[in-house]
Design an enzyme around this catalytic site. Structure first.
Site, PDB file in Angstrom:
ATOM      1  N   TYR A  57       7.990  58.348  73.389  1.00 52.85           N
ATOM      2  CA  TYR A  57       7.269  59.556  73.841  1.00 52.85           C
ATOM      3  C   TYR A  57       8.222  60.632  74.352  1.00 52.85           C
ATOM      4  O   TYR A  57       7.916  61.814  74.252  1.00 52.85           O
ATOM      5  CB  TYR A  57       6.178  59.188  74.859  1.00 52.85           C
ATOM      6  CG  TYR A  57       4.969  58.637  74.134  1.00 52.85           C
ATOM      7  CD1 TYR A  57       4.056  59.497  73.532  1.00 52.85           C
ATOM      8  CD2 TYR A  57       4.773  57.266  73.978  1.00 52.85           C
ATOM      9  CE1 TYR A  57       2.978  59.009  72.816  1.00 52.85           C
ATOM     10  CE2 TYR A  57       3.698  56.767  73.264  1.00 52.85           C
ATOM     11  CZ  TYR A  57       2.805  57.649  72.683  1.00 52.85           C
ATOM     12  OH  TYR A  57       1.739  57.169  71.960  1.00 52.85           O
ATOM     13  N   ARG A  60       8.999  62.429  71.166  1.00 53.67           N
ATOM     14  CA  ARG A  60       7.847  63.262  70.728  1.00 53.67           C
ATOM     15  C   ARG A  60       7.741  64.509  71.609  1.00 53.67           C
ATOM     16  O   ARG A  60       7.448  65.595  71.157  1.00 53.67           O
ATOM     17  CB  ARG A  60       6.509  62.505  70.829  1.00 53.67           C
ATOM     18  CG  ARG A  60       6.403  61.182  70.107  1.00 53.67           C
ATOM     19  CD  ARG A  60       6.248  61.369  68.612  1.00 53.67           C
ATOM     20  NE  ARG A  60       7.484  61.783  67.969  1.00 53.67           N
ATOM     21  CZ  ARG A  60       8.588  61.022  67.815  1.00 53.67           C
ATOM     22  NH1 ARG A  60       8.628  59.793  68.263  1.00 53.67           N
ATOM     23  NH2 ARG A  60       9.658  61.488  67.224  1.00 53.67           N
ATOM     24  N   HIS A 109      -7.340  62.936  73.255  1.00 52.00           N
ATOM     25  CA  HIS A 109      -6.362  61.843  73.273  1.00 52.00           C
ATOM     26  C   HIS A 109      -5.235  62.065  74.279  1.00 52.00           C
ATOM     27  O   HIS A 109      -4.171  61.484  74.157  1.00 52.00           O
ATOM     28  CB  HIS A 109      -5.799  61.622  71.862  1.00 52.00           C
ATOM     29  CG  HIS A 109      -6.849  61.148  70.891  1.00 52.00           C
ATOM     30  ND1 HIS A 109      -6.720  61.235  69.522  1.00 52.00           N
ATOM     31  CD2 HIS A 109      -8.047  60.570  71.112  1.00 52.00           C
ATOM     32  CE1 HIS A 109      -7.808  60.742  68.946  1.00 52.00           C
ATOM     33  NE2 HIS A 109      -8.626  60.344  69.880  1.00 52.00           N
ATOM     34  N   GLY A 175      -7.884  70.227  60.022  1.00 57.02           N
ATOM     35  CA  GLY A 175      -6.707  69.360  59.962  1.00 57.02           C
ATOM     36  C   GLY A 175      -6.875  67.997  60.581  1.00 57.02           C
ATOM     37  O   GLY A 175      -5.999  67.522  61.299  1.00 57.02           O
ATOM     38  N   THR A 176      -7.996  67.368  60.285  1.00 55.20           N
ATOM     39  CA  THR A 176      -8.152  65.987  60.749  1.00 55.20           C
ATOM     40  C   THR A 176      -8.762  65.147  59.642  1.00 55.20           C
ATOM     41  O   THR A 176      -9.663  65.597  58.942  1.00 55.20           O
ATOM     42  CB  THR A 176      -9.006  65.873  62.038  1.00 55.20           C
ATOM     43  OG1 THR A 176      -9.324  64.498  62.270  1.00 55.20           O
ATOM     44  CG2 THR A 176     -10.281  66.680  61.977  1.00 55.20           C
ATOM     45  N   ALA A 218      -4.225  75.149  57.359  1.00 57.99           N
ATOM     46  CA  ALA A 218      -4.830  75.805  58.517  1.00 57.99           C
ATOM     47  C   ALA A 218      -4.261  77.209  58.739  1.00 57.99           C
ATOM     48  O   ALA A 218      -4.991  78.133  59.099  1.00 57.99           O
ATOM     49  CB  ALA A 218      -4.594  74.949  59.762  1.00 57.99           C
TER      50      ALA A 218
END
Ligand code: APR
Length: 241
Positions: A57, A60, A109, A175-176, A218
């Site tokens: 993480y 990220r 999330h 975009g999912t 998008a």
């Protein structure tokens, strides 16, 4: 515009941040940045190897900080600035909507730029300097962890997201792959008469028949739609869809 302004609810996923350089999850080889998801993004991974999870993480987070909002994020923020009632529900853990200027963003999330307690998901903290380290504790004495929802964990903001979608006059999905529960069920919470537009290069393959598919990235699709809505000062499904 007034309080009775029709409400645009936007459900976004990894695809909206793809053109900012942040990878999607399911377009490649099944790995997330060279890691199997179960090695880095599950409660089991956290128990097995918290150092690896924290390092993952950290990387990220560095990518997120370097990334910049793209024209899709800006188009949504500009609609809001033009007076439209725009509510965003995102599955993304980055802060690109906020950095573009959107003010009403619910993160389903979690948010990678925050830390939280490992035993009480309500205890949120600003990120410690230099990222989370083993030994950084919450007020209840448990190890701090990234404020993200891992695979297999409950999604505490889901009921709130359902309420937001239930009040949509137009639902825009961007975009999912809509393949992760419970986020995938969110579109079903929209009122029956609420039109839905999906903007995704694979929209026609992904969408049920009642959804209007815009097979575009998008960064092209959203500015086009936003321009139409701003020009006419109303929300509607363009006839060319
Ligand atoms: N513009 C719009 N959509 C795009 C673009 C683009 N430029 N590039 C790719 N896409 C689309 C893909 O076609 C795909 O449908 O983005 C979608 C990405 O799907 P996923 O990778 O499954 O991402 P998402 O749906 O956000 O995943 C949901 O799963 O891994 C977990 O918690 C993580 O929030 C994430 C959740």
């Amino acid at each position: 515009m007034t309080d009775s302004q029709p409400r645009l609810v936007v459900l976004t996923g990894a695809g909206i941040s793809a053109e900012s350089g942040l990878k999607t999850f399911r377009d490649g080889d099944g790995l997330w940045e060279n890691h199997a998801i179960e090695d880095v993004a599950t409660p089991e991974a956290w128990v097995r190897d918290p150092e690896l999870v924290l390092r993952f993480y950290d990387e990220r987070r560095t990518q997120v900080r370097r990334a910049k909002p793209n024209p899709a994020h800006h188009a949504l923020a500009e609609l809001e600035q033009a007076g439209f009632d725009v509510r965003i529900v995102t599955q993304n853990i980055d802060d690109l909507h906020e950095r573009a200027g959107s003010r009403d963003v619910l993160h389903l999330h979690g948010e990678i730029l925050k830390a939280r307690s490992s035993i009480d998901p309500r205890l949120l903290y600003p990120l410690p300097r230099g990222g989370i380290k083993l030994g950084d504790l919450c007020d209840k004495g448990s190890q701090l962890r990234p404020h993200v929802v891992w695979f297999g964990e409950a999604v505490p903001t889901y009921p709130h997201a359902c309420d937001i979608v239930a009040e949509a006059d137009l639902l825009l999905v961007v975009g999912t792959s809509l393949s992760v529960m419970p986020a995938a069920m969110l579109v079903d919470q929209a009122p029956v008469e609420c039109p839905c537009i999906l903007v995704d290069p694979k929209a026609s393959h992904l969408s049920p028949r009642w959804v209007k598919a815009l097979d575009r990235p998008a960064s092209e699709g959203l500015p086009t739609l936003a321009e139409h809505w701003k020009r006419e000062n109303r929300l509607w499904v363009p006839e060319w869809l």
